[in-house]
Design a protein around this motif. Structure first.
Motif, short mmCIF file in Angstrom:
data_model
loop_
_atom_site.label_atom_id
_atom_site.label_comp_id
_atom_site.label_asym_id
_atom_site.label_seq_id
_atom_site.Cartn_x
_atom_site.Cartn_y
_atom_site.Cartn_z
N SER A 102 -6.08 -8.97 3.51
CA SER A 102 -4.70 -9.41 3.70
C SER A 102 -3.85 -8.16 3.92
CB SER A 102 -4.22 -10.20 2.48
OG SER A 102 -4.33 -9.42 1.32
N PRO A 103 -2.60 -8.33 4.38
CA PRO A 103 -1.77 -7.14 4.63
C PRO A 103 -1.63 -6.25 3.40
CG PRO A 103 -0.78 -9.09 5.61
CD PRO A 103 -1.93 -9.57 4.81
N PHE A 104 -1.64 -4.95 3.61
CA PHE A 104 -1.47 -4.02 2.51
C PHE A 104 -0.02 -4.03 2.04
CE2 PHE A 104 -5.37 -1.41 2.04
CZ PHE A 104 -6.15 -2.09 2.96
N PRO A 105 0.20 -4.08 0.73
CA PRO A 105 1.57 -4.24 0.21
C PRO A 105 2.54 -3.15 0.66
CG PRO A 105 -0.05 -4.52 -1.54
CD PRO A 105 -0.79 -4.05 -0.34
N THR A 106 2.04 -1.90 0.76
CA THR A 106 2.93 -0.80 1.11
C THR A 106 2.76 -0.35 2.55
OG1 THR A 106 1.32 0.84 0.40
CG2 THR A 106 2.86 0.02 -1.28
N GLY A 107 1.84 -0.98 3.26
CA GLY A 107 1.58 -0.56 4.63
C GLY A 107 0.70 0.66 4.73
N SER A 108 0.25 1.17 3.60
CA SER A 108 -0.62 2.35 3.58
C SER A 108 -2.02 1.95 3.17
CB SER A 108 -0.07 3.38 2.58
OG SER A 108 -1.03 4.40 2.35
N TYR A 109 -3.01 2.62 3.73
CA TYR A 109 -4.40 2.32 3.41
C TYR A 109 -4.97 3.21 2.31
CZ TYR A 109 -4.17 -0.20 7.85
OH TYR A 109 -3.82 -1.05 8.85
N TYR A 110 -4.16 4.10 1.73
CA TYR A 110 -4.68 5.12 0.85
C TYR A 110 -4.83 4.71 -0.62
CZ TYR A 110 -3.51 8.16 4.79
OH TYR A 110 -3.44 8.73 6.03
N ALA A 111 -4.16 3.65 -1.05
CA ALA A 111 -4.14 3.31 -2.47
C ALA A 111 -5.38 2.55 -2.89
CB ALA A 111 -2.89 2.49 -2.78
N PHE A 112 -6.13 3.11 -3.83
CA PHE A 112 -7.37 2.49 -4.28
C PHE A 112 -7.13 1.07 -4.79
CE2 PHE A 112 -8.90 6.55 -3.69
CZ PHE A 112 -8.45 7.48 -4.61
N ARG A 113 -6.03 0.89 -5.53
CA ARG A 113 -5.79 -0.39 -6.18
C ARG A 113 -5.54 -1.52 -5.19
NH1 ARG A 113 -1.20 2.63 -6.64
NH2 ARG A 113 0.70 1.74 -5.78
N ASP A 114 -5.26 -1.20 -3.95
CA ASP A 114 -4.96 -2.24 -2.96
C ASP A 114 -6.22 -2.82 -2.32
OD1 ASP A 114 -1.93 -0.62 -1.74
OD2 ASP A 114 -2.27 -2.01 -3.40
N TYR A 115 -7.37 -2.24 -2.62
CA TYR A 115 -8.61 -2.78 -2.07
C TYR A 115 -9.16 -3.85 -3.01
CZ TYR A 115 -8.43 0.72 1.53
OH TYR A 115 -8.04 1.48 2.61
#
Length: 128
Positions: A102-115
């Motif tokens: 799904s879309p990343f909350p901050t628009g960045s792919y770098y945050a481990f917690r977003d995976y």
């Protein structure tokens, strides 16, 4: 439910290329907004984001690894792969394939917690 299964050799010699593959089930690597990446953890150290390939095939890499890293995909097999060239013992780590569909909350792919999804981890040692 997406499941990720990483695979590859557990031992690589210095100066060679490390190659890992992640097989995806329960989802498609071409799903809009999805991203499929690699994160590693050297022994005794924290997680390091390496790079990602997004649903349209665009790739993004960590600046510190960009010159040695390539992430590719095989849409027919629903797999994505990591190649890390010119490895040294400092590349010894557990390598995780990760994803978010799904879309990343901050628009960045770098945050481990977003995976949202993580593979089981593949231990790779670099040694002669």
């Amino acid at each position: 439910q997406v499941q990720l299964q990483g695979s590859g050799p557990g031992l690589v010699k210095p100066s060679q290329t490390l190659s890992l593959t992640c097989t995806v089930s329960g989802g498609s690597i071409t799903t809009t907004f999805s991203a499929w990446g690699w994160i590693r953890q050297p022994p005794g150290k924290g997680l390091e984001w390496m790079g990602v390939i997004v649903y349209d095939g665009t790739t993004f890499y960590a600046p510190s690894l960009k010159s040695r890293t390539a992430i590719s995909r095989d849409t027919a097999k629903n797999q994505f792969s990591l190649q890390l060239s010119s490895v040294t013992p400092e590349d010894t780590a557990v390598y995780y394939c990760v994803s978010r569909t799904s879309p990343f909350p901050t628009g960045s792919y770098y945050a481990f917690r977003d995976y949202s999804y993580w593979g089981q981890g593949t231990q790779v040692a670099v040694s002669s």
